[in-house]
Enzyme design. Structure first.
Site, PDB file in Angstrom:
ATOM      1  N   TRP A  94       0.973  -1.356  -0.007  1.00 21.00           N
ATOM      2  CA  TRP A  94       0.051   0.078  -0.097  1.00 21.00           C
ATOM      3  C   TRP A  94       0.786   1.272   0.150  1.00 21.00           C
ATOM      4  O   TRP A  94       1.609   1.320   0.848  1.00 21.00           O
ATOM      5  CB  TRP A  94      -0.849  -0.227   1.289  1.00 21.00           C
ATOM      6  CG  TRP A  94      -1.896   1.086   1.123  1.00 21.00           C
ATOM      7  CD1 TRP A  94      -1.478   2.676   1.499  1.00 21.00           C
ATOM      8  CD2 TRP A  94      -3.303   1.292   0.948  1.00 21.00           C
ATOM      9  NE1 TRP A  94      -2.706   3.238   1.287  1.00 21.00           N
ATOM     10  CE2 TRP A  94      -3.659   2.570   0.961  1.00 21.00           C
ATOM     11  CE3 TRP A  94      -4.261   0.151   0.549  1.00 21.00           C
ATOM     12  CZ2 TRP A  94      -5.155   2.909   0.570  1.00 21.00           C
ATOM     13  CZ3 TRP A  94      -5.469   0.737   0.526  1.00 21.00           C
ATOM     14  CH2 TRP A  94      -6.040   1.957   0.472  1.00 21.00           C
TER      15      TRP A  94
ATOM     16  N   GLU B 299       7.903  -1.169   1.316  1.00 17.86           N
ATOM     17  CA  GLU B 299       7.681  -0.835   2.827  1.00 17.86           C
ATOM     18  C   GLU B 299       8.675  -1.888   3.519  1.00 17.86           C
ATOM     19  O   GLU B 299       8.443  -3.083   3.056  1.00 17.86           O
ATOM     20  CB  GLU B 299       6.447  -1.197   3.223  1.00 17.86           C
ATOM     21  CG  GLU B 299       5.261  -0.370   2.456  1.00 17.86           C
ATOM     22  CD  GLU B 299       3.836  -0.850   2.694  1.00 17.86           C
ATOM     23  OE1 GLU B 299       3.314  -0.550   3.802  1.00 17.86           O
ATOM     24  OE2 GLU B 299       3.451  -1.588   1.772  1.00 17.86           O
TER      25      GLU B 299
ATOM     26  N   ASP C 147       9.564   2.994   1.411  1.00 15.46           N
ATOM     27  CA  ASP C 147       8.274   3.842   2.163  1.00 15.46           C
ATOM     28  C   ASP C 147       8.174   3.658   3.589  1.00 15.46           C
ATOM     29  O   ASP C 147       7.918   2.516   3.845  1.00 15.46           O
ATOM     30  CB  ASP C 147       7.060   3.464   1.494  1.00 15.46           C
ATOM     31  CG  ASP C 147       5.759   4.058   1.675  1.00 15.46           C
ATOM     32  OD1 ASP C 147       5.878   4.889   2.845  1.00 15.46           O
ATOM     33  OD2 ASP C 147       4.780   3.671   1.145  1.00 15.46           O
TER      34      ASP C 147
ATOM     35  N   GLN D 207       4.780   4.247   7.996  1.00 16.23           N
ATOM     36  CA  GLN D 207       4.401   3.795   9.264  1.00 16.23           C
ATOM     37  C   GLN D 207       5.346   3.357  10.118  1.00 16.23           C
ATOM     38  O   GLN D 207       5.512   3.165  11.533  1.00 16.23           O
ATOM     39  CB  GLN D 207       3.513   2.754   9.175  1.00 16.23           C
ATOM     40  CG  GLN D 207       1.977   3.407   8.374  1.00 16.23           C
ATOM     41  CD  GLN D 207       0.943   2.145   8.318  1.00 16.23           C
ATOM     42  OE1 GLN D 207       0.783   1.491   9.439  1.00 16.23           O
ATOM     43  NE2 GLN D 207      -0.023   2.264   7.287  1.00 16.23           N
TER      44      GLN D 207
ATOM     45  N   LYS E  65       2.719  10.039   7.488  1.00 22.80           N
ATOM     46  CA  LYS E  65       2.274   9.665   8.878  1.00 22.80           C
ATOM     47  C   LYS E  65       3.074  10.169  10.073  1.00 22.80           C
ATOM     48  O   LYS E  65       2.568  11.207  10.841  1.00 22.80           O
ATOM     49  CB  LYS E  65       2.057   8.306   8.977  1.00 22.80           C
ATOM     50  CG  LYS E  65       0.882   7.692   7.846  1.00 22.80           C
ATOM     51  CD  LYS E  65       0.616   6.393   8.095  1.00 22.80           C
ATOM     52  CE  LYS E  65      -0.596   5.835   7.000  1.00 22.80           C
ATOM     53  NZ  LYS E  65      -1.748   6.507   7.287  1.00 22.80           N
TER      54      LYS E  65
ATOM     55  N   ARG F 259      -3.672  -4.605  13.190  1.00 22.19           N
ATOM     56  CA  ARG F 259      -2.441  -3.757  13.156  1.00 22.19           C
ATOM     57  C   ARG F 259      -2.624  -3.029  14.431  1.00 22.19           C
ATOM     58  O   ARG F 259      -3.501  -2.128  14.795  1.00 22.19           O
ATOM     59  CB  ARG F 259      -2.446  -2.915  12.062  1.00 22.19           C
ATOM     60  CG  ARG F 259      -2.426  -3.548  10.585  1.00 22.19           C
ATOM     61  CD  ARG F 259      -2.286  -2.438   9.499  1.00 22.19           C
ATOM     62  NE  ARG F 259      -3.522  -1.565   9.282  1.00 22.19           N
ATOM     63  CZ  ARG F 259      -3.165  -0.577   8.651  1.00 22.19           C
ATOM     64  NH1 ARG F 259      -2.152  -0.241   7.866  1.00 22.19           N
ATOM     65  NH2 ARG F 259      -4.482   0.085   8.309  1.00 22.19           N
TER      66      ARG F 259
END
Length: 433
Positions: free
Chosen positions: A134, A207, A240, A243, A269, A403
């Protein structure tokens, strides 16, 4: 009044994902959000996985009050001290040669800029990502996103390819002992990429821990091997860390564990601690090549002073309070609690993640790893009823994966409270099956 509120929701709001949580949120503080009717809900998602300093952190609030009254927004070609300070300070947290920063708003926007830069610098256009990725919902980011949102929107950007995500719990390539053979999986993935490529591989965008993909953590050694695949093909490696960046995993950046430095790093974020702030970081050499070729990413909110000032405060708090170490300490508390839940409930199939980013996969049969969307939905709803907000990822071929990402400022008591509520919710939901 609540009836009117939800009538207005139904009449006027565009629905943009799952169903809205049927609570009217009035305010938030620390690890909790509070509803209009006075209910307190422990937030185990840090907002949208962003509020790493908790809600309404006093230093963030004070920075916003001060900066918005002084300098909030500028013409995109003008610069202010908060922007340049944040660029310098981010570079100081990173290994060489990452020293050039572009400050933007969202994760999708930072990934757009990174992909655009990689295509321009390499002169190529093909992008490789994980099959459970994502990266955002704008064009280039969405084209590199495979966990959801691909059907019904017409063609993605040309030249986007997926490689298998290295899921140790559900391995597709196995060693003789049944464990994931990630080297063979990675080799196979790039054999498929090479077969499909038209010879224009620009970058690999991935990620370090796949979040929306179900908290999938590639094993040690994977990213070094992936970086090698990129070098062999003249591709740039883009990580990336929307998070995982800024202390959540116990390191300032998740890639530090693997001893690999990306060519381009994207942050979002966590950088704004809940406010819209993102960054692209790269080397002076790549930035120079991009500039020489006329790199263009001129947006309304590039280099905005207000969010940059907030980013500086985020770095202040992370450094002063040693929240990287705090994430490790609280992560250990969380992990012990989740393991105790697993010892009591057979529906807990797997626990994974790092620091204060944890995943709990629910199954109805540990032996076959058969999943149940109904079970995940019931546990999620029961958690909310008991005062805990949880986020669950439901993907085909996987169980429901919670999560869990509490604020780095949470207390041990709050972590224990959340674990206790989850324990009860799982027990209650199992009884209903």
């Amino acid at each position: 009044m609540a009836d009117t509120f939800w009538a207005d929701v139904d009449r006027h709001l565009v629905r943009y994902g799952g169903a809205f949580t049927r609570e009217i949120i009035d305010h938030a503080e620390g690890s909790f959000v509070f509803t209009e009717d006075g209910r307190r809900i422990l937030d185990f998602t840090s907002g949208q996985m962003s509020a790493i300093l908790g809600h309404a952190h006093p230093e963030i609030a004070e920075t916003v009050r001060r900066q918005v009254g002084k300098l909030d927004h500028l013409f995109s070609g003008m610069l202010s001290r908060p922007v340049v300070d944040l660029a310098r300070r981010l570079a100081e947290t990173l290994p060489a040669p990452l020293e050039k920063a572009l400050l933007l708003t969202t994760g999708a926007e930072s990934n757009e800029a990174a992909v655009r830069m990689a295509k321009l610098v390499t002169g190529k256009h093909e992008i490789v990502s994980f099959a459970r990725s994502w990266h955002g919902m704008t064009q280039a980011a969405a084209s590199a996103t495979y966990s959801a949102g691909r059907r019904g929107y017409g063609p993605a950007a040309p030249g986007n390819f997926a490689i298998p995500a290295p899921n140790a719990y559900r391995p597709d390539f196995t060693n003789t002992d049944g464990s994931l053979d990630w080297r063979r999986q990675l080799d196979f993935g790039f054999e498929m990429i090479d077969a499909q490529s038209v010879g224009s591989l620009a970058a690999c965008l991935v990620e370090p821990i796949l979040s929306s993909g179900g908290i999938i953590e590639p094993p040690p050694g994977y990213f070094a091997a992936l970086a090698g695949k990129c070098r062999e093909r003249g591709m740039l490696l883009i990580l990336d860390e929307a998070q995982t960046g800024l202390c959540r995993t116990g390191n300032w950046y998740a890639f530090e564990r693997d001893g690999v430095v990306p060519d381009i790093l994207t942050l979002s974020k966590t950088l704004g601690a809940g406010l819209p702030l993102a960054a692209v970081l790269t080397s002076a050499a790549i930035e120079q090549e991009a500039h020489d070729r006329g790199f263009l990413f001129f947006t309304t909110h590039v280099s905005d002073p207000l969010p940059a000032a907030v980013g500086n405060t985020v770095l202040d708090v992370l450094t002063r309070d040693r929240l990287d170490a705090r994430a490790l300490e609280l992560g250990a508390v969380l992990r012990r609690g989740l393991e105790e839940i697993a010892s009591r409930h057979d529906v807990v199939g797997d626990i994974r993640g790092r620091g204060l980013l944890a995943g709990v996969e629910l199954v109805v049969d540990r032996e076959t790893k058969r999943s149940s969307d109904e079970l995940g939905a019931r546990v999620t709803q029961r958690c909310l009823e008991l005062g805990l907000h949880m986020n669950i990822v439901q993907l085909p071929g996987m169980g429901g994966v919670f999560r869990i990402a509490p604020p780095l400022t949470a207390s041990e008591e709050e972590i224990s409270l959340g674990v206790s509520i989850l324990d009860q919710a799982i027990g209650d939901a199992v009884k209903m099956l």
